[in-house]
Every structure is written in structure tokens, then in C-alpha cells.
Enzyme design. Structure first.
Site, mmCIF file in Angstrom:
data_model
loop_
_atom_site.group_PDB
_atom_site.id
_atom_site.type_symbol
_atom_site.label_atom_id
_atom_site.label_comp_id
_atom_site.label_asym_id
_atom_site.label_seq_id
_atom_site.Cartn_x
_atom_site.Cartn_y
_atom_site.Cartn_z
ATOM 1 N N CYS A 138 0.841 -1.205 0.000
ATOM 2 C CA CYS A 138 0.000 0.000 0.000
ATOM 3 C C CYS A 138 0.879 1.259 0.000
ATOM 4 O O CYS A 138 2.023 1.219 -0.469
ATOM 5 C CB CYS A 138 -0.991 0.000 1.163
ATOM 6 S SG CYS A 138 -2.343 1.191 0.915
ATOM 7 N N ASP B 138 -3.458 1.370 10.174
ATOM 8 C CA ASP B 138 -4.661 2.209 10.284
ATOM 9 C C ASP B 138 -5.200 2.188 11.706
ATOM 10 O O ASP B 138 -5.689 3.195 12.203
ATOM 11 C CB ASP B 138 -5.720 1.756 9.282
ATOM 12 C CG ASP B 138 -5.285 2.077 7.862
ATOM 13 O OD1 ASP B 138 -4.537 1.288 7.269
ATOM 14 O OD2 ASP B 138 -5.652 3.165 7.362
HETATM 15 P P1 RI2 Z 1 0.147 6.447 6.697
HETATM 16 C C1 RI2 Z 1 -3.700 3.586 4.206
HETATM 17 O O1 RI2 Z 1 -5.080 3.489 4.081
HETATM 18 C C2 RI2 Z 1 -2.974 2.249 4.156
HETATM 19 O O2 RI2 Z 1 -3.670 1.201 4.796
HETATM 20 C C3 RI2 Z 1 -1.709 2.638 4.864
HETATM 21 O O3 RI2 Z 1 -0.956 1.543 5.286
HETATM 22 C C4 RI2 Z 1 -2.289 3.443 6.021
HETATM 23 O O4 RI2 Z 1 -3.338 4.210 5.437
HETATM 24 C C5 RI2 Z 1 -1.310 4.274 6.784
HETATM 25 O O5 RI2 Z 1 -0.897 5.397 6.056
HETATM 26 P P2 RI2 Z 1 -5.934 4.138 2.846
HETATM 27 O O6 RI2 Z 1 -6.354 5.525 3.310
HETATM 28 O O7 RI2 Z 1 -0.537 7.161 7.826
HETATM 29 O O8 RI2 Z 1 -5.134 4.153 1.576
HETATM 30 O O9 RI2 Z 1 1.335 5.644 7.171
HETATM 31 O O10 RI2 Z 1 -7.142 3.239 2.742
HETATM 32 O O11 RI2 Z 1 0.474 7.386 5.550
#
Ligand code: RI2
Length: 328
Positions: free
Chosen positions: A145, A216
Site C-alpha cells: 500500500c 490504520d
Molecule cells: P500512513 C492507508 O489506508 C494504508 O492502509 C496505509 O498503510 C495506512 O493508510 C497508513 O498510512 P488508505 O487511506 O498514515 O489508503 O502511514 O485506505 O500514511
């Protein structure tokens, strides 16, 4: 339990919000603003702007206005506790301090938002420092991700050491891995993008030394909710004896979620997977997060250093009582 976690967020009347606030709400819901950290900071800033926009002189009315805004923000993405924590850290201080007038309330919310945003960004730097210290010349890493803190960790390792290589999964269905690959490439990292299902094979054949992912929500029992697919990568890493690290800033921890079974896993629309009209009779299921148990996590890297996932409860107790000044 601290009062902030038992707060009753409710919309008591039809509330009209400024356009910019509604744009932030829609942006988070529709994932134009995404990533657990970014949504938390955006929500916090949106509440600060909401406090500044309140033109009346009635303290209770202002409190209701902000709580209605908080409720709306909370409804956008149900899994990431970062969103809830960003809101709570922004609004709770005023209640703690017994603020009772509009001017002080506004100052408190704006100040708390600045504090939260600054702390959340500095936590990323601190984690990148701790995480990159686990690598060395020639290390190969894999990430899943798009986590700003995992990307920062890999980019920092690349500044410190020679021969760092990275593999980034594309991360279906939203392909957040495309962002990761571009960010790593623009930081000068030697990066390959792979399909999600190649993760185990790549780990084995390309000599991956460590996996770094974001989070998350981190539960009290050390279970980590992160982008769907994370738990399979953790399993494969464990099978291959490769360390699996979760990068988690303080506000990714949830004092009130005991274990993974209490995490609300967001399910999004079928059209994110494929065009349902091209698959008559086919139903779709699109959970966008999954749960990695503590036993499959080598450690959680926080701004204070690495902790064992099984030790989350103690960390949260220390950290949250220090930051918020209350007993758990
Ligand atoms: P940071 C994202 O969720 C991913 O699951 C990623 O690992 C997490 O947020 C943490 O992101 P999405 O919003 O706070 O893409 O480390 O569903 O940037």
C-alpha cells in the site's frame, strides 16, 4: 476509561457547514484525501477551521457545531482510528481545561490542532530514523500500500546506506502502491513494483530482508488493521523468517479497541474491483483492510522506538496518559 473515549458524538440538529469543511469530508470519504495520517491531520485542520468560522457568541452552540462536524468526519472512514484520534486530540483539550467561552474554545481547538499536526509529522521522522536503523548496506525491503511512514523509513535508509532495493506491491483495488513506487523512485530508491500475489515469491527469490508497512488501527492486543493483503504478507514473511515491521505513530493506537474482532472493517463498492455489469449474477465483496495478529508481527516501530506487538497495552497506557494527562 478517559472521558474522551466515552464522548457521545451526536448530531442534534440539521447543521450547515462551510463549503471547505464539506469538501474535506467528501475528500476523505471519496479517498482524494487518504492515508491514515493524512486523513487525521485533514480532519484536525478542518475542525480548527470550523472553530474559526463560528461567528456566534454561544458556547454551547459552538460546542454542538464542532461535535456535529466531528460526527460527520467520523462517518467517512470507519476503520482508521487515526481519524478518531485526530478529532479527539483536537477537541478534547478544551473540555479537559474546562473552557467555557467561545474565544477560549476557538483558541484551544486551533492550538490543539497545530499541536496534533506537528506531533504527527515529527513522529514520522522519528519512526523513519528508528526503522532505517534496522537496515544496512545492500538491504532489500518490501512494502504494501502507501504508508507515508513506511516510505519515509525506506527513503531514509536509502540516504544512509548503499544498495537499498525496494519492492512495492501495486495494492489492488485502489493501486496505492503506484504512489509508493513513484515516491520511492523520486527519492532515488531502486524500486520494483509487483502485483500483490507475487509478494511471497519475491520475498523468497529476491532475498527480501525486511517488510515495512503502515497501520490504520493498532488494537490493545497488538492486532494491526492495515490495507487488505497485509496479513497474508505477514504470514509469508513469518514462514520465510523475514522480519515484519509495522510503523505506527501514537495516534494509530486505539485504547478502546481490545482486539481485532472489535475493528470495523470498511467495505467499499463493487465498482472498485470491476464493472459489476460485466459480471451478471456475480456478487462482489470488497473489504479494504485486514487484521494481522500480534504473533505475526516482529515489532511495531513507534516514535519512541520499537515495541513488541504483545506489549501494546503497556505502551498505550504510558503514552496516552503522558500525552493527555489522564489515567487509563
Ligand atoms: P500512513 C492507508 O489506508 C494504508 O492502509 C496505509 O498503510 C495506512 O493508510 C497508513 O498510512 P488508505 O487511506 O498514515 O489508503 O502511514 O485506505 O500514511
Amino acid at each position: 476509561m478517559p472521558y474522551i473515549y466515552t464522548s457521545d458524538w451526536h448530531v442534534t440538529k440539521e447543521t450547515v457547514f462551510p463549503k471547505a469543511f464539506s469538501e474535506t469530508v467528501d475528500g476523505i470519504r471519496e479517498m482524494r484525501i487518504r492515508g491514515a495520517g493524512r486523513i487525521a491531520r485533514s480532519a484536525s485542520k478542518a475542525l480548527a477551521a470550523l472553530a474559526e468560522s463560528y461567528g456566534g457568541s454561544d458556547f454551547s452552540e459552538m460546542a454542538e457545531f464542532l461535535h456535529d462536524g466531528a460526527k460527520l468526519l467520523l462517518s467517512t472512514r470507519p476503520t482508521a482510528v487515526s481519524l478518531k484520534n485526530g478529532i479527539l486530540f483536537t477537541l478534547a483539550g478544551a473540555k479537559e481545561d474546562g473552557v467555557k467561552n467561545v474565544g477560549d474554545y476557538r483558541k484551544s481547538v486551533v492550538g490543539a490542532s497545530e499541536w496534533f499536526c506537528e506531533k504527527s509529522v515529527s513522529a514520522i521522522d522519528a519512526i523513519a530514523k528508528h526503522g532505517s536503523g534496522l537496515l544496512c548496506d545492500g538491504s532489500t525491503v518490501l512494502t504494501h500500500c502507501n504508508s507515508s511512514v513506511a516510505v519515509s523509513t525506506i527513503a531514509r535508509a536509502n540516504e544512509m546506506y548503499d544498495g537499498i532495493r525496494a519492492f512495492a506491491t501495486e495494492t489492488r483495488p485502489w493501486n496505492q502502491g503506484h504512489i509508493t513506487a513513484r515516491e520511492l523512485a523520486s527519492s532515488g530508491v531502486d524500486v520494483n513494483m509487483i502485483v500483490d500475489s507475487a509478494a511471497r515469491h519475491i520475498m523468497e527469490r529476491e532475498g527480501v530482508d525486511a517488510v515495512f508497512v503502515g497501520a490504520d488501527t493498532i488494537c490493545m492486543d497488538g492486532t494491526v488493521a492495515n490495507k487488505v493483503g497485509t496479513s497474508q504478507i505477514a504470514l509469508a514473511a513469518m514462514d520465510l523468517g523475514i522480519p515484519f515491521y509495522v510503523c505506527g505513530e501514537f495516534y494509530k493506537f486505539s485504547p478502546d479497541i481490545k482486539s481485532g474482532s472489535y475493528v470495523v472493517v470498511e467495505e467499499r463498492g463493487a465498482s472498485e474491483i470491476a464493472d459489476p455489469f460485466k459480471f451478471p449474477g456475480v456478487k462482489f465483496k470488497n473489504p479494504v483492510f485486514d487484521l494481522t495478529p500480534a504473533r505475526n508481527i516482529t515489532s511495531i516501530i513507534t516514535e519512541d522506538g520499537a515495541i513488541r506487538a504483545e506489549k501494546v497495552a503497556g505502551f498505550v497506557k504510558r503514552k496516552f496518559s503522558r500525552v493527555m494527562g489522564f489515567e487509563m
